[in-house]
Design a protein around this motif. Sequence first.
Motif, short mmCIF file in Angstrom:
data_model
loop_
_atom_site.label_atom_id
_atom_site.label_comp_id
_atom_site.label_asym_id
_atom_site.label_seq_id
_atom_site.Cartn_x
_atom_site.Cartn_y
_atom_site.Cartn_z
N SER A 22 80.68 69.38 49.44
CA SER A 22 80.72 70.31 50.56
C SER A 22 80.50 69.60 51.89
CB SER A 22 79.68 71.41 50.38
OG SER A 22 79.90 72.13 49.18
N LYS A 34 83.80 68.07 52.80
CA LYS A 34 84.74 69.07 53.30
C LYS A 34 84.34 69.59 54.68
CE LYS A 34 87.76 70.47 51.27
NZ LYS A 34 89.16 70.03 51.18
N PHE A 65 77.13 74.19 50.89
CA PHE A 65 78.33 74.86 50.41
C PHE A 65 78.57 76.16 51.17
CE2 PHE A 65 80.05 78.22 47.64
CZ PHE A 65 81.31 77.70 47.41
N TRP A 100 79.67 75.52 54.80
CA TRP A 100 81.07 75.07 54.84
C TRP A 100 82.01 76.28 54.77
CZ3 TRP A 100 83.62 73.72 49.65
CH2 TRP A 100 84.99 73.52 49.83
N GLN A 101 81.75 77.19 53.86
CA GLN A 101 82.60 78.36 53.72
C GLN A 101 82.49 79.28 54.94
OE1 GLN A 101 84.90 78.92 51.34
NE2 GLN A 101 84.39 76.88 50.58
N GLY A 153 76.93 81.35 48.49
CA GLY A 153 76.08 80.20 48.77
C GLY A 153 74.73 80.60 49.34
#
Length: 217
Positions: free
Chosen positions: A102, A105, A148, A151-152, A171
């Motif tokens: 993550s 990314k 995570f 990131w989303q 998350g």
Amino acid sequence: MSQKAALPQKVFWLFFVLLTLVHIAGLINIDIMDVDAAQYASMSREMMENGEFLEVQHRGADYLDQPPLLFWVTSISFSMFGVSNFTFRLASFLFLLLGVFSTFKLGAFYYDKRTGLLAALVLYSCQAYFLFSHDVRTDTILANVLVFGLWQLAIFLRHRTLLSVILGAVGVGLAMLEKGPIGLMVAIWAVGAQIVYTRACLLYTSPSPRDPLRYLV
């Protein structure tokens, strides 16, 4: 202006494999550390044996200090692979890998692939992450599910996709199951700071003549 040299994939994977071998060697060979990790291992084994997944217990008494996620995943690991130092640390290590991915990314999302790869390597090789994988605490899963989730949520702030906000909520929800309200508060601080920063940049670069906030930026 000179362009940044790309990080060769072979170099990245060489370092990644070497670091992973070091992590795995610790998972197998280092005894469980006192005091917290040993207590969590004992409680996870107790949960596996008594089947009380909705009531965390320590030596038969209710345990209210931590939420249940760590004990759930560790007891499942014990059930699937047996009780050992390695299986105690396995689930947390898998979450650690999720956090490293993550981070890659997230760095690639905000900057570029090279930055993401370097950020992932720096995180994966830092002393704190070796401690995370070997001396398992609730912070191990907390930090990585938060990365995570953030990131989303970063994807959602830019693209407004339904999947990203759902995964971001997952998350943050896992972070709360691991450490309580601190998981939510860290997400609020991070996302709130990002919203304030991006809005401030928009006001600074293209202020509206009728917008009094431009004088505060």
